[in-house]
Design a protein around this motif. Structure first.
Motif, PDB file in Angstrom:
ATOM      1  N   ASP A   1      -1.445   7.785   1.301  1.00  0.00           N
ATOM      2  CA  ASP A   1      -1.839   9.182   1.079  1.00  0.00           C
ATOM      3  C   ASP A   1      -3.133   9.510   1.824  1.00  0.00           C
ATOM      4  N   GLU A   2      -4.088   8.623   1.735  1.00  0.00           N
ATOM      5  CA  GLU A   2      -5.432   8.901   2.250  1.00  0.00           C
ATOM      6  C   GLU A   2      -5.644   8.487   3.703  1.00  0.00           C
ATOM      7  N   LEU A   3      -4.990   7.412   4.146  1.00  0.00           N
ATOM      8  CA  LEU A   3      -5.242   6.909   5.487  1.00  0.00           C
ATOM      9  C   LEU A   3      -4.093   7.160   6.456  1.00  0.00           C
ATOM     10  N   GLY A   4      -2.993   7.688   5.960  1.00  0.00           N
ATOM     11  CA  GLY A   4      -1.855   7.936   6.826  1.00  0.00           C
ATOM     12  C   GLY A   4      -1.064   6.662   7.074  1.00  0.00           C
ATOM     13  N   ASP A   5      -0.163   6.739   8.042  1.00  0.00           N
ATOM     14  CA  ASP A   5       0.720   5.601   8.272  1.00  0.00           C
ATOM     15  C   ASP A   5       0.545   4.945   9.637  1.00  0.00           C
ATOM     16  N   GLU A   6      -0.598   5.182  10.265  1.00  0.00           N
ATOM     17  CA  GLU A   6      -0.831   4.550  11.562  1.00  0.00           C
ATOM     18  C   GLU A   6      -1.067   3.046  11.419  1.00  0.00           C
TER      19      GLU A   6
ATOM     20  N   GLU B   1     -12.637   6.127   7.877  1.00  0.00           N
ATOM     21  CA  GLU B   1     -13.694   5.822   6.906  1.00  0.00           C
ATOM     22  C   GLU B   1     -13.673   6.760   5.706  1.00  0.00           C
ATOM     23  N   VAL B   2     -13.579   8.056   5.949  1.00  0.00           N
ATOM     24  CA  VAL B   2     -13.592   9.024   4.841  1.00  0.00           C
ATOM     25  C   VAL B   2     -12.380   8.798   3.935  1.00  0.00           C
ATOM     26  N   GLY B   3     -11.218   8.556   4.530  1.00  0.00           N
ATOM     27  CA  GLY B   3     -10.019   8.283   3.739  1.00  0.00           C
ATOM     28  C   GLY B   3     -10.158   7.019   2.920  1.00  0.00           C
ATOM     29  N   ALA B   4     -10.798   5.996   3.488  1.00  0.00           N
ATOM     30  CA  ALA B   4     -10.998   4.742   2.756  1.00  0.00           C
ATOM     31  C   ALA B   4     -11.905   4.964   1.550  1.00  0.00           C
ATOM     32  N   LEU B   5     -12.913   5.805   1.705  1.00  0.00           N
ATOM     33  CA  LEU B   5     -13.786   6.123   0.570  1.00  0.00           C
ATOM     34  C   LEU B   5     -13.030   6.913  -0.498  1.00  0.00           C
ATOM     35  N   ARG B   6     -12.188   7.852  -0.063  1.00  0.00           N
ATOM     36  CA  ARG B   6     -11.375   8.613  -1.020  1.00  0.00           C
ATOM     37  C   ARG B   6     -10.394   7.695  -1.742  1.00  0.00           C
ATOM     38  N   LEU B   7      -9.823   6.734  -1.015  1.00  0.00           N
ATOM     39  CA  LEU B   7      -8.915   5.756  -1.622  1.00  0.00           C
ATOM     40  C   LEU B   7      -9.610   5.040  -2.772  1.00  0.00           C
ATOM     41  N   ARG B   8     -10.798   4.543  -2.512  1.00  0.00           N
ATOM     42  CA  ARG B   8     -11.559   3.836  -3.552  1.00  0.00           C
ATOM     43  C   ARG B   8     -11.831   4.766  -4.733  1.00  0.00           C
ATOM     44  N   GLU B   9     -12.279   5.992  -4.437  1.00  0.00           N
ATOM     45  CA  GLU B   9     -12.590   6.948  -5.503  1.00  0.00           C
ATOM     46  C   GLU B   9     -11.354   7.268  -6.335  1.00  0.00           C
ATOM     47  N   ARG B  10     -10.230   7.528  -5.688  1.00  0.00           N
ATOM     48  CA  ARG B  10      -9.005   7.873  -6.414  1.00  0.00           C
ATOM     49  C   ARG B  10      -8.513   6.722  -7.268  1.00  0.00           C
TER      50      ARG B  10
END
Length: 168
Positions: A38-43, A118-127
């Motif tokens: 969801d946060e980092l996509g599928d790359e 990086e921003v997605g990884a931080l959101r992943l942790r937060e979620r």
């Protein structure tokens, strides 16, 4: 079943998968992977992301040591590195003093991709940790890290920190 318990005194609720730490850890991993995409996509897959982040902080490391840092088996590590090389995110070069090993470096494209995530990884942790209070998050992470650290040798692919002279 412990030897001091009889079948009639055994607490059958302990057989419920949701009373088993392994089952709950597997479910937590499923949830984590879902939020990852969801946060980092599928790359990148989560394992590719782990390899690339470790490589960014250990340029020139050999493939076997990199797999150890990511706590994956060397066969999987080789496959993941080959895929990342195909994507143009890392380079493999023969190590002159050991021609059977390859020194790995992240490419500029790989570094840019990591930075963009990086921003997605931080959101992943937060979620993932959002259901817990700040104090519970700290405690959970401390206990989870201890569980992993103290059981590291039980893994089929234990974390292996690099030794001096490994190319890092």
């Amino acid at each position: 079943m412990p030897t001091n318990q009889t079948p009639s005194s055994f607490d059958r609720t302990l057989l419920d998968p949701y009373a088993q730490p392994g089952h709950l850890l597997r479910r937590a991993q499923q949830i984590s992977i879902s939020i990852f995409y969801d946060e980092l996509g599928d790359e990148l897959t989560p394992v590719q992301y782990a390899i690339l982040t470790q490589l960014a902080t250990h340029p020139g490391i050999d493939q076997v040591s990199l797999a150890g840092l990511a706590a994956i088996d060397t066969s999987t590590g080789a496959t993941v590195c080959a895929r990342l090389e195909e994507k143009g995110l890392l380079e493999r070069k023969i190590i002159p003093h050991n021609r059977r090993q390859r020194a790995l470096t992240i490419t500029p494209n790989g570094a840019r991709l990591l930075e963009s995530l990086e921003v997605g990884a931080l959101r992943l942790r937060e979620r993932l940790l959002a259901p817990l209070t700040a104090a519970e998050q700290r405690q959970f992470m401390e206990l989870l890290a201890k569980l992993v650290r103290e059981n590291n040798e039980q893994s089929r692919a234990p974390l292996a920190l690099p030794t001096t002279g490994s190319g890092s």
